[in-house]
Design an enzyme around this catalytic site. Structure first.
Site, PDB file in Angstrom:
ATOM      1  N   CYS A 277      29.670 -20.622  -5.748  1.00  0.00           N
ATOM      2  CA  CYS A 277      29.038 -21.819  -5.196  1.00  0.00           C
ATOM      3  C   CYS A 277      27.515 -21.808  -5.366  1.00  0.00           C
ATOM      4  O   CYS A 277      26.946 -22.810  -5.805  1.00  0.00           O
ATOM      5  CB  CYS A 277      29.394 -22.008  -3.726  1.00  0.00           C
ATOM      6  SG  CYS A 277      30.791 -21.068  -3.160  1.00  0.00           S
ATOM      7  N   ARG A 306      35.166  -8.959  -5.273  1.00  0.00           N
ATOM      8  CA  ARG A 306      35.223  -8.902  -3.809  1.00  0.00           C
ATOM      9  C   ARG A 306      35.699  -7.542  -3.382  1.00  0.00           C
ATOM     10  O   ARG A 306      36.583  -6.952  -4.015  1.00  0.00           O
ATOM     11  CB  ARG A 306      36.189  -9.953  -3.260  1.00  0.00           C
ATOM     12  CG  ARG A 306      35.656 -11.334  -3.433  1.00  0.00           C
ATOM     13  CD  ARG A 306      36.515 -12.371  -2.733  1.00  0.00           C
ATOM     14  NE  ARG A 306      36.025 -13.684  -3.113  1.00  0.00           N
ATOM     15  CZ  ARG A 306      36.589 -14.822  -2.793  1.00  0.00           C
ATOM     16  NH1 ARG A 306      37.671 -14.821  -2.061  1.00  0.00           N
ATOM     17  NH2 ARG A 306      36.080 -15.970  -3.191  1.00  0.00           N
ATOM     18  N   GLN A 324      38.201 -17.107 -10.908  1.00  0.00           N
ATOM     19  CA  GLN A 324      38.583 -18.332 -10.212  1.00  0.00           C
ATOM     20  C   GLN A 324      38.663 -19.507 -11.172  1.00  0.00           C
ATOM     21  O   GLN A 324      37.865 -19.618 -12.098  1.00  0.00           O
ATOM     22  CB  GLN A 324      37.530 -18.675  -9.149  1.00  0.00           C
ATOM     23  CG  GLN A 324      37.647 -17.887  -7.875  1.00  0.00           C
ATOM     24  CD  GLN A 324      36.895 -18.563  -6.726  1.00  0.00           C
ATOM     25  OE1 GLN A 324      36.936 -19.785  -6.558  1.00  0.00           O
ATOM     26  NE2 GLN A 324      36.214 -17.759  -5.935  1.00  0.00           N
ATOM     27  N   ASP A 326      37.528 -22.442 -10.663  1.00  0.00           N
ATOM     28  CA  ASP A 326      36.663 -22.981  -9.610  1.00  0.00           C
ATOM     29  C   ASP A 326      36.012 -24.306 -10.006  1.00  0.00           C
ATOM     30  O   ASP A 326      35.818 -24.573 -11.190  1.00  0.00           O
ATOM     31  CB  ASP A 326      35.554 -21.948  -9.328  1.00  0.00           C
ATOM     32  CG  ASP A 326      34.945 -22.124  -7.946  1.00  0.00           C
ATOM     33  OD1 ASP A 326      35.443 -22.983  -7.182  1.00  0.00           O
ATOM     34  OD2 ASP A 326      33.979 -21.413  -7.632  1.00  0.00           O
ATOM     35  N   HIS A 328      32.969 -27.179  -8.065  1.00  0.00           N
ATOM     36  CA  HIS A 328      32.269 -27.729  -6.912  1.00  0.00           C
ATOM     37  C   HIS A 328      31.985 -29.189  -7.193  1.00  0.00           C
ATOM     38  O   HIS A 328      31.412 -29.525  -8.227  1.00  0.00           O
ATOM     39  CB  HIS A 328      31.000 -26.921  -6.637  1.00  0.00           C
ATOM     40  CG  HIS A 328      31.331 -25.529  -6.208  1.00  0.00           C
ATOM     41  ND1 HIS A 328      31.448 -24.482  -7.093  1.00  0.00           N
ATOM     42  CD2 HIS A 328      31.661 -25.039  -4.974  1.00  0.00           C
ATOM     43  CE1 HIS A 328      31.806 -23.396  -6.434  1.00  0.00           C
ATOM     44  NE2 HIS A 328      31.947 -23.694  -5.148  1.00  0.00           N
ATOM     45  N   LYS A 412      39.070 -26.163   5.506  1.00  0.00           N
ATOM     46  CA  LYS A 412      39.670 -26.268   4.174  1.00  0.00           C
ATOM     47  C   LYS A 412      41.163 -26.533   4.245  1.00  0.00           C
ATOM     48  O   LYS A 412      41.799 -26.292   5.280  1.00  0.00           O
ATOM     49  CB  LYS A 412      39.392 -24.998   3.377  1.00  0.00           C
ATOM     50  CG  LYS A 412      39.792 -23.717   4.069  1.00  0.00           C
ATOM     51  CD  LYS A 412      39.390 -22.500   3.247  1.00  0.00           C
ATOM     52  CE  LYS A 412      39.791 -21.234   3.940  1.00  0.00           C
ATOM     53  NZ  LYS A 412      40.161 -20.149   3.096  1.00  0.00           N
ATOM     54  N   HIS A 458      34.561 -27.628  -2.425  1.00  0.00           N
ATOM     55  CA  HIS A 458      34.869 -26.443  -3.234  1.00  0.00           C
ATOM     56  C   HIS A 458      36.361 -26.522  -3.485  1.00  0.00           C
ATOM     57  O   HIS A 458      37.126 -26.708  -2.531  1.00  0.00           O
ATOM     58  CB  HIS A 458      34.640 -25.140  -2.462  1.00  0.00           C
ATOM     59  CG  HIS A 458      33.290 -24.975  -1.857  1.00  0.00           C
ATOM     60  ND1 HIS A 458      32.465 -23.926  -2.179  1.00  0.00           N
ATOM     61  CD2 HIS A 458      32.629 -25.697  -0.923  1.00  0.00           C
ATOM     62  CE1 HIS A 458      31.354 -23.995  -1.468  1.00  0.00           C
ATOM     63  NE2 HIS A 458      31.435 -25.058  -0.696  1.00  0.00           N
TER      64      HIS A 458
HETATM   65  C1  TSB Z   1      37.044 -22.576  -4.227  1.00  0.00           C
HETATM   66  N1  TSB Z   1      33.913 -20.937  -2.907  1.00  0.00           N
HETATM   67  C2  TSB Z   1      35.295 -21.234  -2.965  1.00  0.00           C
HETATM   68  C3  TSB Z   1      35.668 -21.875  -4.290  1.00  0.00           C
HETATM   69  O1  TSB Z   1      34.697 -22.855  -4.648  1.00  0.00           O
HETATM   70  C4  TSB Z   1      36.090 -19.917  -2.769  1.00  0.00           C
HETATM   71  O2  TSB Z   1      35.677 -18.887  -3.271  1.00  0.00           O
HETATM   72  N2  TSB Z   1      37.200 -19.998  -2.053  1.00  0.00           N
HETATM   73  S1  TSB Z   1      38.179 -18.777  -1.733  1.00  0.00           S
HETATM   74  O3  TSB Z   1      37.455 -17.710  -1.149  1.00  0.00           O
HETATM   75  O4  TSB Z   1      39.255 -19.307  -0.952  1.00  0.00           O
HETATM   76  O5  TSB Z   1      38.769 -18.245  -3.080  1.00  0.00           O
HETATM   77  C5  TSB Z   1      39.409 -19.136  -3.965  1.00  0.00           C
HETATM   78  C6  TSB Z   1      40.804 -18.665  -4.299  1.00  0.00           C
HETATM   79  O6  TSB Z   1      40.756 -17.370  -4.876  1.00  0.00           O
HETATM   80  C7  TSB Z   1      41.744 -18.483  -3.110  1.00  0.00           C
HETATM   81  O7  TSB Z   1      42.322 -19.712  -2.764  1.00  0.00           O
HETATM   82  C8  TSB Z   1      42.776 -17.506  -3.649  1.00  0.00           C
HETATM   83  O8  TSB Z   1      43.811 -18.199  -4.328  1.00  0.00           O
HETATM   84  C9  TSB Z   1      41.988 -16.706  -4.673  1.00  0.00           C
HETATM   85  N3  TSB Z   1      41.667 -15.333  -4.203  1.00  0.00           N
HETATM   86  C10 TSB Z   1      40.909 -15.006  -3.145  1.00  0.00           C
HETATM   87  N4  TSB Z   1      40.801 -13.662  -3.023  1.00  0.00           N
HETATM   88  C11 TSB Z   1      41.512 -13.134  -4.049  1.00  0.00           C
HETATM   89  C12 TSB Z   1      41.797 -11.803  -4.482  1.00  0.00           C
HETATM   90  N5  TSB Z   1      41.303 -10.756  -3.844  1.00  0.00           N
HETATM   91  N6  TSB Z   1      42.578 -11.630  -5.567  1.00  0.00           N
HETATM   92  C13 TSB Z   1      43.074 -12.688  -6.240  1.00  0.00           C
HETATM   93  N7  TSB Z   1      42.836 -13.962  -5.886  1.00  0.00           N
HETATM   94  C14 TSB Z   1      42.069 -14.201  -4.809  1.00  0.00           C
HETATM   95 ZN    ZN Z   2      32.738 -22.472  -3.690  1.00  0.00          ZN
END
Ligand code: TSB
Ligand code: ZN
Length: 585
Positions: A277, A306, A324, A326, A328, A412, A458
């Site tokens: 983001c 992460r 992702q 992703d 925005h 969300k 997002h």
């Molecule tokens: C959608 N900032 C927002 C983005 O713009 C975001 O990061 N959202 S999130 O934290 O929910 O992460 C997005 C998606 O990543 C989640 O819906 C999930 O499907 C996936 N995700 C999250 N953590 C993991 C992980 N550790 N391993 C694999 N996929 C993951």
């Molecule tokens: Zn985001």
């Protein structure tokens, strides 16, 4: 499968079985100390400190035998109520129970313990009345679990088990577990050479092998085209950012426990990014925008890192390095509803293409008490939460609400799915955010010439390519739809000597038409090659013998089917192209 935790009788039965396990373990390992033994959806577990001793699955036979012996003793399970002082006295040699008791508030709850023969455990109950009711149980697995789930604490041993009232129910449960293991994407991912991992790369850092990379590329192409047609603009941005970037966004304060530690390079301090983001906020801020330009949709297939607890990482489903899908979406306040609807519709369309039917929408809201995680602006939160709720109601989509599951920047909509093994996970997400655009001082010029702040959505349709691939592997059991399959057609000549030339000709014709085809020209028996084609889960196997060669035809067998169909090459090509097109539209 039945949710044991939520079924009153099974809950009690499994709870009592956890005590029976503890009693048997105490007989066999007199130094054992017990932490907690709760009932879970799939049965029960008990966390045990065995000092230097280790329990392995091979030991289950011995433990189960002891459990049976204790159960047959037919001991009444008796409840005693205690004052806090009595409880502290009773369990004074047990540091784990002392920890639990010392945190109990006597005025708010009754402290109780349950005894069966020579074994007494601190417990709220309820329990079955006698150990003889515990007949049909099975220990399932053992794993390490940190005390209180904290990696800084001692590692205890967690033994899982399950208990039922009848042998049939128990067997049914065990069958379900066996089937789930076969569907587990970690197993199929290995069998089909989709991904691997290596200690030298690290935990939660899978390596995508050619087959997996191919599938991922197909997914990227698929969603890229869909997004492009909807007006998304895709960017590439670095997978690091400075600590200052994440201080500006608020991630540093609210999300640090999920981030890798920072690293210094010259006079800059970087973090591996956990989210994209902030980068996209800067991309938006790079130009001036008028109210007529909005919505602006910035998309990226973006790599993030992460920190996930080592016990939580799982195949491709929960990783520490992920990509992702992703985007925005920068919108005016009056566009929130419309844009949110488009995202939900896209999610539904994609799920339909992939034949995903079992999922639930979760509206994730803040926990009003948690002022540390969630920024403190009740008006903004209420407004955002109401907005999402009203759009969902308008769309007539079924959903449930979950307090405390919101992102730190806003509420969300999450789409939850059930993996073959383990707890539900979020696949798609769409998150409303009034906060980040303010933090980055973003603006657009409104119709009346005033400067306004955009709202951000997002969203990630696949979530991550990692998790989505894990899910698709389990949904399809590795038999991918033709458009996704790395190899679509396997050609098997009945006899190399007579049919190889024709097989090569068929292969060439298919390749010219963009079909991903392999020719198995090894000197092996037809039956052997056919079986291998099945094991590799290739959608179509083509068998070419005398008849096919003479009539310029082919005989094909669909994966999992027993019968063979003979058609002309052009008929086959038309059929397979239609199949590909339908899924790829
Ligand atoms: C959608 N900032 C927002 C983005 O713009 C975001 O990061 N959202 S999130 O934290 O929910 O992460 C997005 C998606 O990543 C989640 O819906 C999930 O499907 C996936 N995700 C999250 N953590 C993991 C992980 N550790 N391993 C694999 N996929 C993951
Ligand atoms: Zn985001």
């Amino acid at each position: 499968m039945i949710n044991i935790k939520e079924n009153e009788r099974l809950n009690t039965l499994n709870h009592s079985c956890a005590h029976l396990l503890a009693q048997a373990v105490k007989h066999l390992y007199p130094n054992a100390k017990f932490w907690v033994g709760p009932v879970i959806e799939e049965g029960f577990y008990y966390d045990i400190d065995l000092g230097d001793e280790v329990i392995r699955e091979e030991d289950f036979v011995k433990i189960e035998k002891e459990m049976k012996k204790c159960a047959k003793d037919n001991k009444n399970i008796v409840r005693h109520e205690l004052s806090k002082e009595e409880a502290l006295n009773m369990f004074q040699d047990d540091p784990y129970k002392m920890d639990l008791i010392s945190r109990m508030d006597e005025s708010a709850m009754t402290i109780s313990c349950y005894s069966q023969g020579d074994f007494t455990d601190l417990c709220r109950g309820p329990h079955v009345s006698s150990t003889k009711e515990l007949k049909y149980f099975k220990l399932l697995k053992v794993s390490g679990a940190y005390w209180k789930g904290d990696a800084k604490n001692k590692m205890l041993q967690r033994i899982y088990g399950v208990c039922y009232d009848s042998e049939e129910e128990l067997l049914e449960h065990l069958r379900f577990i066996e089937e789930a293991k076969l569907r587990d994407h970690r197993k199929i991912g290995k069998d089909l050479d989709i991904f691997m991992s290596h200690d030298l790369v690290g935990k939660g850092m899978p390596l995508w092998l050619p087959n997996g990379a191919f599938i991922r590329k197909q997914l990227e192409n698929y969603i890229y085209e869909k997004e492009r047609k909807m007006g998304y603009q895709h960017v590439y941005t670095p997978c690091v950012g400075t600590v200052d970037l994440y201080k500006t966004s608020g991630h540093w304060d609210h999300y640090q426990e999920n981030m890798f530690p920072s690293m210094k390079v010259d006079d800059e301090e970087f973090v591996l990014r956990p989210m994209n983001c902030p980068h996209h906020m800067l991309v938006y801020g790079n130009a001036l925008h008028s109210y007529r330009d909005l919505p602006i949709r910035i998309g990226e297939f973006a790599t993030d890192f992460r920190y996930e607890a080592s016990g939580a990482v799982k195949g491709l489903e929960r990783v520490r390095c992920m990509c992702q899908n992703d985007a925005h979406l920068f919108v005016r306040p009056d566009q929130i509803g419309e844009e949110f609807k488009k995202v939900v519709s896209l999610i539904l369309a994609v799920y339909q293409d992939f034949g995903i039917e079992n999922y639930s929408f979760r509206l994730s809201l803040r926990d009003k008490e948690d002022k540390e995680k969630y920024f403190d602006d009740d008006k903004m939160w209420d407004e955002a939460e109401d907005k999402l709720r009203s759009v969902l109601n308008e769309l007539g989509v079924e959903y449930y609400e979950a307090i405390g599951e919101a992102a730190f920047y806003g509420p969300k909509l999450d789409v939850e799915v059930q993996p073959a093994v383990g707890n539900e996970v979020t696949l798609s997400t769409c998150q409303l955010d009034f906060l980040l655009p303010r933090k980055f001082d973003l603006s657009y010029i409104d119709r009346d010439g005033s400067k306004q702040t955009p709202v951000v959505l997002h969203r990630a349709i696949f979530g991550t390519f990692d998790r989505f691939t894990a899910f698709i592997i389990e949904e399809t059991k590795g038999v991918f739809p033709v458009w996704l399959a790395p190899v679509q057609v396997n050609i098997i000549p009945v006899n190399n000597e007579y049919h190889l030339e024709y097989a090569n000709k068929v292969k060439e014709m298919m390749e010219k038409q963009d079909i991903r085809v392999e020719l198995d020209d090894r000197n092996e028996k037809l039956g052997y090659k056919m079986r291998e084609s099945q094991t590799r889960k290739i959608p179509y196997s083509i068998i070419l013998g005398n008849q096919e060669r003479e009539q310029e035809m082919i005989s094909y067998r669909r994966h999992g089917k027993e019968d063979t169909t003979t058609v002309s090459i052009s008929e086959f090509l038309e059929m397979i192209h239609n199949e590909i097109k339908l899924k790829n539209d």
